[in-house]
Design a protein around this motif. Sequence first.
Motif, PDB file in Angstrom:
ATOM      1  N   THR A 160     115.030  35.871   4.327  1.00 16.26           N
ATOM      2  CA  THR A 160     115.209  36.176   5.869  1.00 16.26           C
ATOM      3  C   THR A 160     114.554  37.501   6.544  1.00 16.26           C
ATOM      4  N   ARG A 161     113.852  38.251   5.981  1.00 18.03           N
ATOM      5  CA  ARG A 161     113.469  39.439   6.261  1.00 18.03           C
ATOM      6  C   ARG A 161     112.510  39.400   7.471  1.00 18.03           C
ATOM      7  N   TYR A 162     111.737  38.329   7.760  1.00 14.62           N
ATOM      8  CA  TYR A 162     111.072  38.283   9.024  1.00 14.62           C
ATOM      9  C   TYR A 162     111.824  38.004  10.113  1.00 14.62           C
ATOM     10  N   GLU A 163     112.721  36.902   9.832  1.00 14.01           N
ATOM     11  CA  GLU A 163     113.605  36.221  10.868  1.00 14.01           C
ATOM     12  C   GLU A 163     114.585  37.546  11.353  1.00 14.01           C
ATOM     13  N   ALA A 164     114.986  38.303  10.656  1.00 15.92           N
ATOM     14  CA  ALA A 164     115.973  39.434  10.910  1.00 15.92           C
ATOM     15  C   ALA A 164     115.325  40.416  11.580  1.00 15.92           C
ATOM     16  N   VAL A 165     113.995  40.578  11.442  1.00 14.83           N
ATOM     17  CA  VAL A 165     113.213  41.608  12.065  1.00 14.83           C
ATOM     18  C   VAL A 165     112.958  41.134  13.647  1.00 14.83           C
TER      19      VAL A 165
END
Lengths: 263, 251
Positions: A160-165
């Motif tokens: 979920t890293r990109y979504e979080a960013v």
Amino acid sequence: MSGSYSGIPRWVLAVAAAGALFLLVPLAAIVLRVDWTRFGALVSSEPSRAALLLSLQTSGTSTALCVLFGVPMAFALARTRFRGQRVVRALVLLPLVLPPVVGGIALLYTFGRQGLLGESLRILGVDIAFSTAAVVLAQTFVALPFLVLSLEGALRTAGTRYEAVAATLGARPTTVLRRVSLPLVGPGIVSGAVLSFARALGEFGATLTFAGSLQGVTRTLPLEIYLQRETDPDAAVALSLVLVAVAVLVVALAHRIHEGTGP
Amino acid sequence: MMRRARQAAGAVVVLSLSACGSGGQARETTLNVYAASSLQVPFEEIAEEFEAAHSGVDVQLNFAGSSDLAAQIRAGAPAEVFASANKATMEQIAAEQLLASEPRPFATNVLTIAVAEGNPLGIESLASLAEPTVSVVLCAPQVPCGSAAGDVQELTGVSLTPVSEESSVTDVLGKVSSGQADAGLVYVTDAAAAAGSVDSVPFDAAAQAANVYPIAVTGTGGDLAADFVDLVTGVQGQRVLAAHGFGKPGR
């Protein structure tokens, strides 16, 4: 025998080879049994063409339904937490292990004329009995878990890293889904859809139980093969080969998508 | 380590092969009878009578669609007796020199109209099935019950438009008992076996399109197989078959 260390004992490879032969020899047996002089005529007969066309149409429609409902389901299972999630996941994946004929019976008692929803559907003027729609329902029922399972895996692997960013940058959930999540797991969706298509194409038990069998309406390729076998085993073999060819194409396509962009 | 594993693997293979090889007890003689699915109930009774009369003999019954059984016999299955639900399948096997005796007709079966319990639509004859509001399910022409359905349509001039052509009688019954279809043509014996979930409406022309069941000793069969055929075609066997709705073959 001086190859580099493969990390597994040789006898494991021997057993693996036996297993592979077990899967491949029957396919070779079909190819060997094909009556090539009649192959063209058998495959292009009116009932065969009707069955192939119907199979492609219904499997295509089922795949579209699988994507429409399966993608949100995979997101809900992979990205949210709720009470009873494990149970829900297990139930959703049940058609994977259920004998298709049981799926057919379940659909019969849901959408059938005397089923749970049958009366309501009749009031709405919808009669699914013995219609192409019944075939699509049966195929979607057995194929949907394939898409959910493979996409859920892809979503978990992607993280979920990109979504979080994107979210911290102020993107709203729908924008994150559209611009980040979906493109990220695009290949996962495609390969899941291909798997669903393959499963729908091979659907037999649920269709036979729930939808019936009539040329051009409900008699898909597997049903046609089963029927032809009664009187013309050569035609059944020829059509089986067509189904094998389509399946090989589909698997190759899925593999290619996976290889090209896989994790 | 590796050698032991290999030995173990070898032992597994040998064990599983020997398990495949020896089916029953060595002292018992087995008689393999291949019979059409519709014969299941009467043949189980006849097999019991046969075993009672022949001590040490174990009758192994294998039930499936007639053409499935024929395919198995062609592929070398150890059938000693073959009972088919139609003449055509038996004739094919005879033409391929796979029989050891002349096929003998031993039973007939006729079609009947299967309807929902209580016959809510008041179906009385074959003609009422031709009405567009009635959804009818038949067997596909490729299977015996479907060819019989074709025969009665030809005999009576009634032309039916089925909503589905199933590959077995069981599937036709299933569609009627679940209420998906209003009516279907099945054999009287099947309707009798499904009494409680469907009702049946007999019709006149059915008798003229009766299906004849032949039985024969196949290539691998011997005296015991011939005895079994005698029992089926004899008084005892005929009584059991009649009790389950089968007719006597004429002449």
